[in-house]
Scaffold this active site. Sequence first.
Site, PDB file in Angstrom:
ATOM      1  N   ARG A  62      15.962  97.206  -6.101  1.00  0.00           N
ATOM      2  CA  ARG A  62      14.817  97.442  -5.234  1.00  0.00           C
ATOM      3  C   ARG A  62      15.321  97.775  -3.832  1.00  0.00           C
ATOM      4  O   ARG A  62      16.353  97.276  -3.398  1.00  0.00           O
ATOM      5  CB  ARG A  62      13.927  96.197  -5.172  1.00  0.00           C
ATOM      6  CG  ARG A  62      13.157  95.947  -6.454  1.00  0.00           C
ATOM      7  CD  ARG A  62      12.180  94.808  -6.291  1.00  0.00           C
ATOM      8  NE  ARG A  62      12.832  93.531  -6.168  1.00  0.00           N
ATOM      9  CZ  ARG A  62      12.993  92.851  -5.051  1.00  0.00           C
ATOM     10  NH1 ARG A  62      12.514  93.309  -3.911  1.00  0.00           N
ATOM     11  NH2 ARG A  62      13.620  91.707  -5.047  1.00  0.00           N
ATOM     12  N   TYR A 117      15.005 103.400 -10.756  1.00  0.00           N
ATOM     13  CA  TYR A 117      15.332 101.996 -11.037  1.00  0.00           C
ATOM     14  C   TYR A 117      14.050 101.177 -11.263  1.00  0.00           C
ATOM     15  O   TYR A 117      13.085 101.282 -10.486  1.00  0.00           O
ATOM     16  CB  TYR A 117      16.157 101.382  -9.887  1.00  0.00           C
ATOM     17  CG  TYR A 117      16.236  99.886 -10.047  1.00  0.00           C
ATOM     18  CD1 TYR A 117      17.088  99.330 -11.004  1.00  0.00           C
ATOM     19  CD2 TYR A 117      15.407  99.034  -9.330  1.00  0.00           C
ATOM     20  CE1 TYR A 117      17.108  97.962 -11.218  1.00  0.00           C
ATOM     21  CE2 TYR A 117      15.424  97.662  -9.536  1.00  0.00           C
ATOM     22  CZ  TYR A 117      16.275  97.132 -10.484  1.00  0.00           C
ATOM     23  OH  TYR A 117      16.281  95.783 -10.719  1.00  0.00           O
ATOM     24  N   LYS A 124       6.281  94.680  -9.534  1.00  0.00           N
ATOM     25  CA  LYS A 124       6.229  94.157  -8.160  1.00  0.00           C
ATOM     26  C   LYS A 124       5.168  94.885  -7.334  1.00  0.00           C
ATOM     27  O   LYS A 124       4.480  94.280  -6.514  1.00  0.00           O
ATOM     28  CB  LYS A 124       7.595  94.314  -7.487  1.00  0.00           C
ATOM     29  CG  LYS A 124       8.747  93.648  -8.226  1.00  0.00           C
ATOM     30  CD  LYS A 124       8.602  92.154  -8.231  1.00  0.00           C
ATOM     31  CE  LYS A 124       9.877  91.500  -8.773  1.00  0.00           C
ATOM     32  NZ  LYS A 124       9.748  90.038  -8.816  1.00  0.00           N
ATOM     33  N   HIS A 137       4.610  85.091  -7.031  1.00  0.00           N
ATOM     34  CA  HIS A 137       5.934  85.347  -7.603  1.00  0.00           C
ATOM     35  C   HIS A 137       6.396  84.061  -8.299  1.00  0.00           C
ATOM     36  O   HIS A 137       7.273  83.359  -7.804  1.00  0.00           O
ATOM     37  CB  HIS A 137       6.870  85.742  -6.454  1.00  0.00           C
ATOM     38  CG  HIS A 137       8.191  86.297  -6.892  1.00  0.00           C
ATOM     39  ND1 HIS A 137       9.278  86.351  -6.042  1.00  0.00           N
ATOM     40  CD2 HIS A 137       8.610  86.829  -8.057  1.00  0.00           C
ATOM     41  CE1 HIS A 137      10.300  86.899  -6.676  1.00  0.00           C
ATOM     42  NE2 HIS A 137       9.926  87.191  -7.892  1.00  0.00           N
ATOM     43  N   SER A 140      14.360  85.526  -5.511  1.00  0.00           N
ATOM     44  CA  SER A 140      15.120  86.251  -6.526  1.00  0.00           C
ATOM     45  C   SER A 140      16.512  85.610  -6.658  1.00  0.00           C
ATOM     46  O   SER A 140      17.071  85.141  -5.666  1.00  0.00           O
ATOM     47  CB  SER A 140      15.283  87.714  -6.119  1.00  0.00           C
ATOM     48  OG  SER A 140      14.018  88.276  -5.871  1.00  0.00           O
ATOM     49  N   CYS A 146      17.475  82.812  -8.221  1.00  0.00           N
ATOM     50  CA  CYS A 146      17.601  81.350  -8.230  1.00  0.00           C
ATOM     51  C   CYS A 146      17.374  80.795  -9.637  1.00  0.00           C
ATOM     52  O   CYS A 146      17.158  79.598  -9.807  1.00  0.00           O
ATOM     53  CB  CYS A 146      16.626  80.697  -7.255  1.00  0.00           C
ATOM     54  SG  CYS A 146      17.117  80.811  -5.533  1.00  0.00           S
ATOM     55  N   ASP A 194       8.144  85.552 -14.113  1.00  0.00           N
ATOM     56  CA  ASP A 194       8.261  86.203 -12.802  1.00  0.00           C
ATOM     57  C   ASP A 194       6.968  86.215 -11.991  1.00  0.00           C
ATOM     58  O   ASP A 194       7.010  86.061 -10.784  1.00  0.00           O
ATOM     59  CB  ASP A 194       8.763  87.643 -12.992  1.00  0.00           C
ATOM     60  CG  ASP A 194       9.296  88.270 -11.707  1.00  0.00           C
ATOM     61  OD1 ASP A 194       9.946  87.548 -10.914  1.00  0.00           O
ATOM     62  OD2 ASP A 194       9.055  89.462 -11.472  1.00  0.00           O
ATOM     63  N   ARG A 231      20.109  95.114 -16.158  1.00  0.00           N
ATOM     64  CA  ARG A 231      18.884  94.460 -16.630  1.00  0.00           C
ATOM     65  C   ARG A 231      18.665  94.628 -18.121  1.00  0.00           C
ATOM     66  O   ARG A 231      19.139  95.582 -18.729  1.00  0.00           O
ATOM     67  CB  ARG A 231      17.679  95.097 -15.915  1.00  0.00           C
ATOM     68  CG  ARG A 231      17.662  94.909 -14.405  1.00  0.00           C
ATOM     69  CD  ARG A 231      17.122  93.578 -14.043  1.00  0.00           C
ATOM     70  NE  ARG A 231      17.176  93.317 -12.614  1.00  0.00           N
ATOM     71  CZ  ARG A 231      16.328  92.484 -12.000  1.00  0.00           C
ATOM     72  NH1 ARG A 231      15.373  91.869 -12.653  1.00  0.00           N
ATOM     73  NH2 ARG A 231      16.463  92.243 -10.713  1.00  0.00           N
TER      74      ARG A 231
HETATM   75  C1  OXD Z   1      13.142  90.115  -8.276  1.00  0.00           C
HETATM   76  C2  OXD Z   1      12.968  90.522  -9.679  1.00  0.00           C
HETATM   77  O1  OXD Z   1      13.936  90.721  -7.548  1.00  0.00           O
HETATM   78  O2  OXD Z   1      12.216  89.839 -10.391  1.00  0.00           O
HETATM   79  O3  OXD Z   1      12.470  89.160  -7.862  1.00  0.00           O
HETATM   80  O4  OXD Z   1      13.560  91.527 -10.095  1.00  0.00           O
HETATM   81 MN    MN Z   2      11.077  88.425  -9.272  1.00  0.00          MN
END
Ligand code: OXD
Ligand code: MN
Length: 590
Positions: free
Chosen positions: A70, A199, A208, A228, A250, A252, A279, A373
């Site tokens: 991102r 991406y 998102k 989130h 993100s 964690c 997520d 991913r």
């Molecule tokens: C993030 C994701 O960056 O879920 O939070 O990809």
């Molecule tokens: Mn996320």
Amino acid sequence: MLTNNKNVLKWVDEMVALCKPDNVVWIDGSEEQLQALREEAISTGEMEALNNEKLPGCLLHRTDPTDVARVEDRTFICSNTKENAGPTNNWKDPEEMWAILEPMYNGVMKGKTMYVIPYSMGPIGSKMSKVGVEVTDSIYVVLNMDIMTRMGKDAFVQLGDTSNDFVRGLHAKADLDPEKRYICHFPEKNSICSINSGYGGNVLLGKKCFALRIASYQGKNEGWMAEHMLILGIENPQGEVKYICAAFPSACGKTNLAMLIPPEIYAKQGYKVWTVGDDIAWLRQGDDGRLWAINPENGFFGVAPGTNLKSNPNALHTTERDTIFTNVVHNLDDDTVWWEGLDKNPPKHALDWKGNPWDGTTSTEKGAHPNSRFTAPARNCPCISKEFNNPQGVPISAIVFGGRRAKTAPLVYQSFDWAHGVFVGSIMASETTAAAAGAVGVVRRDPMAMLPFCGYNMGDYFAHWLEMGEKLGDKAPKIFNVNWFRTDDEGHFIWPGFGDNMRVLMWILDRCEGKADAVETAIGYEPKPEDINLEGLNLSIDTLKELLTVDPQLWKEDADGIEAFYAKFGDKLPAKLREELNSLKDRLSK
Ligand code: OXD
Ligand code: MN
């Protein structure tokens, strides 16, 4: 055409007139159509088929090496005023932005096909779901959206023939020029424009862009919340399931927590953990007054490196079929995939994430991109909740916030009440690790893990959280904060994490049911050390006590950091949060 909805037809006509594709294909979601698209993508080299015995239905894709994550600095909230976007978002006037974008989209799909993707975020038939339509020139996007959303003609049934309540998403890969990459949101117009990227996080516009940035704005106006957060259920031996939502920045371990494997002491008693989402959560007050959540997504877009049979066996099994892998290692010996942290046997004859020959037994370079991913269907997940498709969602008992703090935050604490819980969420933070460029140990505030995802002024967002608490009253979930990342003086993590995090979740649920006691501290309620079950764990009660200590000096310093962070919001900061900060300071100096 799959719909008679004039609002949709008119908008698609406009997009066709602008982008000038040679063909327009409406995605109905049928297996025949999808299979034809997979074959086309394989024939052009956009995707590669993998070993059909070991990884049936799986595909591999590589993005441009400059296009792997991102791009927050190229992400804009184009609200009517700068104030509506607030101090934490990049803002551009909607007309000015369109003046930049329009020439780039003009004719961008000449010689190409435009795919029109109808999709529902949330189960078809749920009052909590919302519809989007994405037009794109990328088959990769179509195939990923098929996994991540409820895609196809049913989404138009969900929308109906007259509604105008759908999110318009325009995506074109263009030349993938990073200097001209834009991810733009127009909240007042219910629309998203993405250009020059391929991406996932920038182009799967349901995720998102819609389900967090646009939906958070819709939620504020319509009285619900887009967060989130993962959603998980814990089933006790009597078969009752209680649900928890949890927000972490993100990287964690949200996916790991969402799919956790109960430690032996709980498993043998019959406890089970069920995943509803990893997520995003959409939360609404139900008819019973409680807060209910759905996962608007239909799959997992997870980070591959580090996923293995120990860290997250459920995620690994989820990726064994019908999965799209992006930017991982291609093992040429058996046409499978590999990434750092999968196992100790990197392939010798392989291609790295850029498609270059790679020998994992000798190479010092990483084979998979750190942000490589998997896009995997939720139905594959061995611990997927049976409520996953329930249109009502699931009732939430607890909301958990967390960050990555070496010393400040204890293993777990509970807020005094909802408003204090909103304060706890608003001060969420992580310390930078050596893994990222820049200084180590710098505190980065990430309120509710929404910093990159809140589609409007974050001061108003805090106010919305406070209002939700007033509506929910005594039916509101209890709010907690956890920190799995306390370190000792040598910098080692003290708490084992992974499945053992369930021990902390059990205290949280006991608190929600009034079954566990607590100690009142300056920052909130903490467990009595003996109330965290340590059976079967090589961790002493003294170490647990250390994990629960609150150092007033560190917290006073943190309070100064919070003060500085809050200053950004000016008079948009709700007075209640300032009061909470002042009360915290008072309690710390007592
Ligand atoms: C993030 C994701 O960056 O879920 O939070 O990809
Ligand atoms: Mn996320």
